[in-house]
Design an enzyme around this catalytic site. Structure first.
Site, PDB file in Angstrom:
ATOM      1  CB  SER A  64      -0.893   0.029   1.237  1.00  0.00           C
ATOM      2  OG  SER A  64      -1.681  -1.130   1.305  1.00  0.00           O
TER       3      SER A  64
HETATM    4  N1  SAH Z   1      -0.625  -4.909   4.009  1.00  0.00           N
HETATM    5  C1  SAH Z   1       0.155  -5.202   2.814  1.00  0.00           C
HETATM    6  C2  SAH Z   1      -0.574  -4.852   1.534  1.00  0.00           C
HETATM    7  C3  SAH Z   1      -1.512  -5.882   1.251  1.00  0.00           C
HETATM    8  S1  SAH Z   1      -2.179  -6.044  -0.360  1.00  0.00           S
HETATM    9  C4  SAH Z   1       1.490  -4.530   2.841  1.00  0.00           C
HETATM   10  O1  SAH Z   1       1.768  -3.766   3.779  1.00  0.00           O
HETATM   11  O2  SAH Z   1       2.303  -4.800   1.960  1.00  0.00           O
HETATM   12  C5  SAH Z   1      -3.459  -7.131   0.150  1.00  0.00           C
HETATM   13  C6  SAH Z   1      -3.021  -8.550   0.487  1.00  0.00           C
HETATM   14  O3  SAH Z   1      -4.178  -9.233   0.922  1.00  0.00           O
HETATM   15  C7  SAH Z   1      -2.464  -9.341  -0.701  1.00  0.00           C
HETATM   16  O4  SAH Z   1      -1.205  -9.838  -0.377  1.00  0.00           O
HETATM   17  C8  SAH Z   1      -3.477 -10.476  -0.882  1.00  0.00           C
HETATM   18  O5  SAH Z   1      -2.913 -11.690  -1.300  1.00  0.00           O
HETATM   19  C9  SAH Z   1      -4.054 -10.581   0.521  1.00  0.00           C
HETATM   20  N2  SAH Z   1      -5.365 -11.218   0.617  1.00  0.00           N
HETATM   21  C10 SAH Z   1      -6.443 -11.128  -0.193  1.00  0.00           C
HETATM   22  N3  SAH Z   1      -7.456 -11.882   0.272  1.00  0.00           N
HETATM   23  C11 SAH Z   1      -7.009 -12.462   1.423  1.00  0.00           C
HETATM   24  C12 SAH Z   1      -7.587 -13.360   2.388  1.00  0.00           C
HETATM   25  N4  SAH Z   1      -8.824 -13.833   2.261  1.00  0.00           N
HETATM   26  N5  SAH Z   1      -6.833 -13.734   3.436  1.00  0.00           N
HETATM   27  C13 SAH Z   1      -5.567 -13.284   3.605  1.00  0.00           C
HETATM   28  N6  SAH Z   1      -4.963 -12.454   2.724  1.00  0.00           N
HETATM   29  C14 SAH Z   1      -5.678 -12.044   1.655  1.00  0.00           C
END
Ligand code: SAH
Length: 218
Positions: free
Chosen positions: A59
């Protein structure tokens, strides 16, 4: 310019979002370049999301700041994050809860679990546990949580997450598909829920049993 100087400049610009000094100080400490794939390292301190592969992103720093600010993180809190991605947001939250606190972060894609674990280790965050699972079900093993931070956009608030939030606890969650809003949710002492819209945002989708189902499993 050295990374440290770039970081100080970036964090300085975030105060215009009304972010607390506590959150800004935490972001001043976390080396974001260690959470970014090597090819994009030179862009680490631009205020923008960056690709981390697998159609996912780390993000933008201002979004991390806004979520951490809304969560009112304090030393010693137990936090659940859904969507570890690079591990950067988890590291900023880990700074805020300190060594007395703990972050449980759930990620559904195995290569990102490995990426985040190695980034967090290199950056020295031992109080973050990364779990490979579908975070739309929460992580009941360590529930209830003082705070929950969802970093992927959900079709609605997963009931499991509300169940796993402590009375008096706070949760931030983006909801919506093409048009998304970030919400701040408070579970009151009597377990009733207050839900407040913060504003429009753009996140990757939350995919899972209580999330979006695009017909694919990792
Ligand atoms: N917080 C992260 C950014 C995350 S992007 C950072 O600081 O880099 C969102 C993430 O959520 C992705 O890696 C994606 O694979 C994950 N995601 C999506 N659906 C999910 C679920 N049901 N359970 C766990 N992770 C999930």
């Amino acid at each position: 310019m050295e990374y440290e100087e770039q970081r100080a400049q970036l964090v300085g610009s975030l105060k215009y979002y009304g972010i607390s000094n506590k959150v800004l100080n935490a972001m001043r400490k976390v080396p974001r370049h260690l959470f970014v794939p090597e090819v994009y390292r030179d862009s680490s301190y631009a205020d923008t999301p960056l690709s981390i592969g697998y159609a996912q992103t780390i993000s933008a720093p201002h979004m991390v700041a806004i979520m951490c600010n809304l969560l009112e993180l304090e030393k010693g809190l137990k936090v659940l994050e859904i969507g570890t991605g690079s591990g950067y947001n988890a590291a900023v939250m880990a700074e805020l809860v300190g060594s007395e606190g703990r972050i449980y972060s759930v990620e559904r894609l195995e290569p990102l679990v490995k990426f985040a674990r190695s980034n967090l280790e290199e950056a020295g965050y031992g109080n973050v546990e990364v779990i490979l699972a579908d975070g739309t079900l929460g992580y009941p093993q360590e529930a209830p949580y003082d705070r929950i931070c969802v970093t992927a956009s959900a079709p609605g608030t997963p009931g499991a997450l509300l169940d796993q939030l402590k009375a008096g606890g706070l949760m931030v969650i983006p909801e919506g598909h093409i048009y998304q809003n970030l919400y701040l949710i408070k579970k009151k002492a009597d377990d009733s829920i207050l839900k407040k819209k913060w504003g429009g945002v753009t996140f990757v989708p939350l995919v899972g049993d209580n999330g979006f189902n695009f017909g694919s499993k990792p």
